[in-house]
Write a protein that holds these residues in place. Structure first.
Motif, PDB file in Angstrom:
ATOM      1  N   TYR A  44       0.173  -5.605   6.128  1.00  0.00           N
ATOM      2  CA  TYR A  44       1.330  -5.162   5.288  1.00  0.00           C
ATOM      3  C   TYR A  44       2.582  -5.894   5.945  1.00  0.00           C
ATOM      4  O   TYR A  44       3.536  -5.214   6.708  1.00  0.00           O
ATOM      5  N   GLU A  46       5.386  -7.627   4.620  1.00  0.00           N
ATOM      6  CA  GLU A  46       6.744  -7.326   4.172  1.00  0.00           C
ATOM      7  C   GLU A  46       7.379  -5.985   4.522  1.00  0.00           C
ATOM      8  O   GLU A  46       8.526  -5.702   5.385  1.00  0.00           O
ATOM      9  N   ILE A  47       6.434  -5.036   4.569  1.00  0.00           N
ATOM     10  CA  ILE A  47       6.664  -3.539   4.734  1.00  0.00           C
ATOM     11  C   ILE A  47       7.041  -3.333   6.270  1.00  0.00           C
ATOM     12  O   ILE A  47       8.087  -2.862   6.798  1.00  0.00           O
ATOM     13  N   GLY A  51      10.149  -2.194   8.603  1.00  0.00           N
ATOM     14  CA  GLY A  51       9.913  -1.166   9.455  1.00  0.00           C
ATOM     15  C   GLY A  51      10.500  -1.346  10.988  1.00  0.00           C
ATOM     16  O   GLY A  51      11.056  -0.787  11.486  1.00  0.00           O
TER      17      GLY A  51
END
Length: 83
Positions: A44, A46-47, A51
């Motif tokens: 994941y 981009e996320i 974060g």
């Protein structure tokens, strides 16, 4: 973006990572946890990057907030306290 802009001109100190030593021994559980986190970052992208950036920003703010307040007494100038 406004928070990042304010932090750029603030006196909040962040760790630089220059003292990280990768030649240390570690236990199996933290190592597996690190591998899982790296795998999730790859999965994941981009996320996870978003974060991680937010976590770094708020880590510095939290660390600054938790740092004990030192008095300016003791013969030290305010400029030498920043170093």
């Amino acid at each position: 973006m406004l928070l990042v802009a304010v932090l750029m001109v603030s006196t909040v100190r962040y760790p630089s990572g220059k003292n990280v030593d990768l030649q240390t021994q570690t236990r199996l559980q933290p190592f597996v946890f690190t591998l899982v986190v790296v795998g999730l970052v790859v999965l994941y992208k981009e996320i996870a990057v978003f974060g991680i950036c937010l976590a770094y920003i708020f880590f510095g703010l939290f660390r600054q907030w938790r740092r004990p307040k030192s008095s300016s007494g003791g013969g030290q100038s305010a400029a030498s306290n920043l170093l």
